[in-house]
Design a protein around this motif. Structure first.
Motif, PDB file in Angstrom:
ATOM      1  N   LEU A   1       3.274  -4.637  12.329  1.00 55.32           N
ATOM      2  CA  LEU A   1       2.577  -3.875  11.286  1.00 55.32           C
ATOM      3  C   LEU A   1       2.316  -2.445  11.748  1.00 55.32           C
TER       4      LEU A   1
ATOM      5  N   LEU B   1       3.600   0.886  10.032  1.00 56.00           N
ATOM      6  CA  LEU B   1       2.661   1.927   9.601  1.00 56.00           C
ATOM      7  C   LEU B   1       3.075   3.294  10.148  1.00 56.00           C
TER       8      LEU B   1
ATOM      9  N   HIS C   1       7.357   3.955   8.959  1.00 59.33           N
ATOM     10  CA  HIS C   1       8.005   3.817   7.653  1.00 59.33           C
ATOM     11  C   HIS C   1       8.359   5.171   7.047  1.00 59.33           C
TER      12      HIS C   1
ATOM     13  N   ARG D   1       8.382   7.082   0.166  1.00 58.53           N
ATOM     14  CA  ARG D   1       7.549   6.366   1.130  1.00 58.53           C
ATOM     15  C   ARG D   1       6.996   5.073   0.569  1.00 58.53           C
ATOM     16  N   ALA D   2       6.571   5.130  -0.689  1.00 62.06           N
ATOM     17  CA  ALA D   2       5.965   3.941  -1.285  1.00 62.06           C
ATOM     18  C   ALA D   2       6.957   2.783  -1.276  1.00 62.06           C
TER      19      ALA D   2
ATOM     20  N   ILE E   1       7.470   1.493   2.450  1.00 57.08           N
ATOM     21  CA  ILE E   1       6.419   0.643   3.021  1.00 57.08           C
ATOM     22  C   ILE E   1       6.330  -0.689   2.274  1.00 57.08           C
ATOM     23  N   ALA E   2       6.607  -0.659   0.961  1.00 59.30           N
ATOM     24  CA  ALA E   2       6.562  -1.912   0.204  1.00 59.30           C
ATOM     25  C   ALA E   2       7.669  -2.854   0.677  1.00 59.30           C
TER      26      ALA E   2
ATOM     27  N   ALA F   1       6.729  -4.122   4.184  1.00 60.15           N
ATOM     28  CA  ALA F   1       5.630  -5.084   4.159  1.00 60.15           C
ATOM     29  C   ALA F   1       6.133  -6.435   3.665  1.00 60.15           C
ATOM     30  N   ALA F   2       7.007  -6.398   2.647  1.00 58.75           N
ATOM     31  CA  ALA F   2       7.568  -7.650   2.130  1.00 58.75           C
ATOM     32  C   ALA F   2       8.411  -8.334   3.207  1.00 58.75           C
TER      33      ALA F   2
ATOM     34  N   TRP G   1       8.021  -8.050   6.393  1.00 59.23           N
ATOM     35  CA  TRP G   1       7.086  -8.570   7.394  1.00 59.23           C
ATOM     36  C   TRP G   1       6.513  -9.923   6.935  1.00 59.23           C
ATOM     37  N   LEU G   2       6.112  -9.968   5.658  1.00 59.96           N
ATOM     38  CA  LEU G   2       5.567 -11.213   5.102  1.00 59.96           C
ATOM     39  C   LEU G   2       6.583 -12.347   5.256  1.00 59.96           C
TER      40      LEU G   2
ATOM     41  N   TRP H   1       8.253 -10.289  -7.961  1.00 56.80           N
ATOM     42  CA  TRP H   1       7.177 -10.927  -7.185  1.00 56.80           C
ATOM     43  C   TRP H   1       6.703 -12.226  -7.816  1.00 56.80           C
TER      44      TRP H   1
ATOM     45  N   PHE I   1       0.595  -6.170  -2.497  1.00 59.22           N
ATOM     46  CA  PHE I   1       1.835  -5.430  -2.732  1.00 59.22           C
ATOM     47  C   PHE I   1       1.925  -4.969  -4.185  1.00 59.22           C
TER      48      PHE I   1
END
Lengths: 478, 413
Positions: free
Chosen positions: A140, A144, A147, A236-237, A240-241, A244-245, A247-248, B18, B141
């Motif tokens: 993470l 952070l 990204h 950027r949005a 990072i999205a 993050a997905a 990573w999940l 999602w 998210f």
């Protein structure tokens, strides 16, 4: 080269100006240090306690008074699973598996009393360890910090300018890569410290260094993935999205899902279930307590021939002790067949879960980490095997003393009166057949060899991502 | 406004993706939970059968009460509840089946028949794990960039101007998304509940819990999302909140509670018990019989037959072994129960742990259920003693036909 270094230093300057980045990194380090200190204290307290119990248990056994030798077979002995030195970093199965094993004649007991069975239950992620901090949460931090590395320049419109100055896309990516690589290397200092502490507790350099190595590769995988997404993303949005997905999926969902599919496709029969079959098989073996058991007719006949004796009373040795040895050996053979089968089935399951490391580097690093630390399933089985070796050794030693130090006549007349009961005892010095128990891990090189597949998975991940990153970097045009 | 928002939402590709992912995750979790429960039921059915066959052949082959008790094993088990598929909880870490005989119970009750410890360590992807840990991340998210996204797209001011009250707009948008996610998450659970015949109360309770939980995270997302920061900063802070509530607080709580409430070490329980049982062989018979008779005055008249081995004396010292460990083993049970109570209070501060605990409570897979099962095992063992003692210490003659009167373990299904 100097252009790459400029990019690298610029990236570090950018991070140092970001309050959010600084705060999050500082927080992570504080938590990591806290978790490391607590784990270290816990494992050391556990080690101390188990060593103490081991000593007491051995002393108690050796201090037993003169007795009938078979009494000592049933009196039994306790062994304790001492934690491995690197358990201060990755306790692995330590909390899940039993710490105590009761060793006695005629039985192989299971290890009992795991820490997790009596601990406060606060959900699936509450067993926080330094290893877990790196496996789950260090990525993470990388996301952070990283990204925006490329996409930020794109959004700000500085990317074309940079590239127009003769800087190639690959150079740019390499500079950012170096910055992040430096960051994750620094992030590994606590692992180094844990490693040094473990070295002082007897760990080998090879194991500690390999552990450091697999975590470095693991974090570099996240660095490469992050930069790849940052290079390809529009803004950027999105970057990072997407990260993050990922990573999940990679850290939370896939490892747990691998457990589900494995229990479905390779179910494990319970111990009670297999023991029911085993009991039937064992009942067909002889009863070593009973000299007249027909199973032992051959043994009796060959003993009489060997000693030229007409009856068992005339033998120079106590046939009851001889039969006890034979019975224990036969029984143990059957017990070991089942124990081996059980362990093989468990290993098959674990291997199947580990194979999912091709899908998620988190699982690959977790498996490699436990293997190198000596806290994996293989080492738990190793503990069980070492304990069994100790068991059969002292039980047969006592049975040998039964055959050699106690006469048959005294033995069978033991229940006649008080004096006979006294005569049917042997000297307590015979209890020295018990060896001291020292649970030992596999050698460092064996552990590295054991982790080879997981290491191969990590290598494949980093290789593929590096190639993709080189390709994506090459696509960057002014 | 609502209608246009729904229309807008349905055309939102990220939202559709999602929701589909949530549906897949939840479906997978529920499906594998159902399969696991089926496997456990099948294994219990096999064991009940094999156990009874084994006991019948052993019991009737014996000629006296002592041997009958020694060679007859009894299966005890805690079957999975009709909601266990959603939250496996302690079933992966603690024993839910034993096979006992009338020897000292303390030497048997801690025997462990667990699954693969490596799998228990990684943890199962059951509905409880999915709902407590994965679901909030999906919400994060989806909801973190509602405002920031519009700001970046330059529509923010226009939207606020045309919608009037700005709070209502974001609430509606967030809630609509949350409801979509909620339906996708709970849908498979309800289907699984119907398949497994779960009571309506459990399903309703679980739905209410998950709804409250989703609402909690929606509010957190709205609250942090309304700050004037870039989307990436908001996302990072929300994930930080998730880490704090899901991991750091529970981990800290566990350490604190385990420190506050100590439980006796298992080694002490086992070694005390062993000393008592094994010393008895070499002690005068009276030393064993005195504490035994103190507990069972009805067998005061019992006399040890002969100098050698005697079944009554043997089982008496098994029981005396249990009596010696009584206070330690009670402390072990009490300690675990106390830790669990404190964890229940502590979980209020950590919603993911709270939801997992709630679902496990509904599923009967929490620590309380484990302790209840252990109690039922103890009660059954006491019944066994009550059955055999008249034969061992009284003058009831052994009769193989009495096998039909043996106590039967009945699970609290």
């Amino acid at each position: 080269m100097s252009a790459t270094l400029t990019i690298t230093t610029d990236e570090w300057r950018y991070w140092l100006r970001s309050k959010l980045a600084l705060a999050v990194v500082a927080l992570f380090v504080v938590i990591l240090v806290g978790v490391s200190a607590l784990t270290n204290l816990r494992i050391e307290a556990e080690a101390h306690e188990r060593e103490h119990h081991q000593e007491v248990s051995e002393e108690t056994f050796l201090d037993q008074p003169d007795r009938h030798p078979h009494r000592m077979v049933h009196y039994g002995h306790y062994v304790f699973r001492a934690p491995m030195p690197l358990a201060i970093f990755d306790p692995g199965l330590d909390a899940i598996t039993g710490q105590t094993l009761f060793l006695e004649g005629h039985r192989q007991n299971s290890a009992t009393f795991s820490a997790s069975a009596s601990s406060a239950d606060l959900g699936g992620l509450s067993w926080l360890t330094p290893a877990l901090m790196y496996q789950l949460f260090a990525p993470l931090l990388v996301i952070l910090l990283g990204h925006g590395a490329i996409v930020r320049e794109r959004e700000a419109g500085t990317l074309p300018a940079l590239l127009a100055q003769g800087l190639t896309g690959r150079r740019l990516v390499a500079g950012k890569l170096l910055a992040l690589a430096l960051f994750v290397t620094l992030l590994l200092v606590p692992v180094l410290i844990s490693g040094v502490i473990a070295l002082s507790a007897g760990e080998r350099v090879l194991a500690a260094a390999s552990l450091l190595g697999v975590y470095l590769v693991y974090l570099l995988i996240w660095v490469a993935l992050t930069l790849l997404v940052s290079t390809l993303a529009e803004n950027r949005a999105t970057a990072i999205a997407v990260l993050a997905a990922a990573w999940l999926a990679l850290t939370l969902v896939l490892p747990a899902a691998a457990v589900n599919t494995t229990t479905q496709t390779a179910p494990l029969a319970g111990k009670i279930e297999t023991e029911l079959t085993m009991l039937t098989e064992i009942r067909d073996l002889g009863d070593g307590h009973d000299v007249d058991d027909s199973v032992y007719n051959d043994v009796q006949a060959s003993l009489l021939a060997e000693y030229g004796a007409a009856s068992i009373e005339e033998l120079d040795i106590n046939i009851r002790g001889v039969l006890a040895q034979k019975a224990e050996a036969d029984l143990t053979e059957t017990l070991n067949v089942y124990a081996d089968r059980r362990m093989a089935a468990e290993m098959r399951q674990s291997d199947r879960v580990s194979a999912h490391g091709w899908l998620t580097p988190t699982l690959a690093v977790a498996v490699a980490s436990r293997t190198l630390a000596g806290t994996d399933l293989f080492h738990y089985h190793r503990f069980l095997r070492q304990a069994e070796a100790l068991r059969i050794n002292f039980v047969q030693g006592l049975n040998r003393a039964h055959a050699e130090a106690l006469s048959y006549t005294d033995d069978i007349n033991r229940n006649r009166d008080e004096a006979s009961w006294e005569r049917a005892r042997i000297d307590a010095s015979n209890w020295q057949v018990l060896d001291s128990f020292q649970y030992e891990s596999a050698s460092a090189s064996d552990r590295v060899a054991g982790a080879q597949w997981s290491i191969a998975m990590l290598a494949a991940w980093i290789a593929v991502l590096t190639l993709l990153l080189a390709w994506a970097g090459g696509r960057l045009k002014p | 406004m609502l209608q246009s928002e729904v229309w807008f939402l349905l055309r939102d590709r990220a939202f559709r993706v999602w929701v589909l992912v949530v549906l897949l995750f939840s479906g997978f979790a529920v499906w594998s939970g159902l399969a696991e429960v089926a496997q456990q039921r099948q294994s219990i059915a096999f064991l009940v059968d094999a156990d009874s066959t084994d006991r019948t052949s052993e019991f009737s082959a014996q000629g006296d009460w002592g041997s009958a008790a020694y060679y007859s094993f009894h299966l005890t088990y805690d079957p999975p509840s009709d909601f266990a598929f959603a939250a496996m909880g302690q079933r992966d870490a603690s024993s839910w089946k034993h096979r006992l005989r009338m020897l000292a119970l303390e030497g048997q009750i801690y025997e462990h028949d667990p699954g693969n410890p490596e799998l228990a360590l990684i943890g199962r992807f059951d509905f409880a794990f999915f709902a407590a840990f994965v679901l909030p991340l999906v919400l994060i998210f989806l909801l973190h960039d509602l405002k920031a996204g519009e700001r970046t797209a330059g529509r923010f001011n226009l939207l606020v101007a045309s919608a009037g009250n700005d709070n209502r707009l974001w609430w509606t948008r967030s809630l609509l998304r949350a409801i979509g996610v909620l339906i996708a998450a709970v849908g498979p659970l309800l289907v699984g509940g119907v398949v497994s015949g779960t009571s309506a109360a459990s399903l309703l309770g679980a739905t209410a819990m998950v709804t409250a939980y989703v609402l909690f995270w929606t509010v957190v997302c709205l609250w942090l999302g309304s700050r004037q920061h870039p989307a990436s900063v908001i996302l990072a802070s929300l994930i930080g909140v998730w880490v704090l509530l899901g991991t750091l607080l529970p981990a800290g709580g566990r350490v604190i509670i385990d420190r506050l409430v100590s439980v006796p070490s298992g080694a002490d329980i086992l070694m005390t018990q062993r000393e008592a049982v094994n010393d008895a062989w070499d002690l005068p018979v009276a030393d064993t019989m005195a504490p035994f008779v103190a507990r069972h005055p009805e067998w005061t008249g019992y006399t040890h037959t002969g100098d050698g081995f005697d079944w009554g004396w043997y089982y008496a010292f098994q029981q005396v072994g249990d009596q010696t460990t009584e206070s330690l083993s009670a402390a072990y049970r009490k300690g675990r129960a106390r830790r669990d109570q404190l964890a229940a209070w502590f979980a209020i501060a950590a919603p993911p742990a709270l939801l997992e605990r709630w679902l496990q409570k509904l599923a009967g897979t929490n620590v309380e259920a484990v302790l209840d099962y252990e109690e039922s095992v103890r009660a059954f063992h006491a019944e066994l003693r009550a059955f055999y003692y008249p034969g061992l210490f009284g003058d009831a003659a052994f009769d193989p036909a009495r096998i039909d009167d043996l106590p039967q373990f009945s699970s609290s299904e």
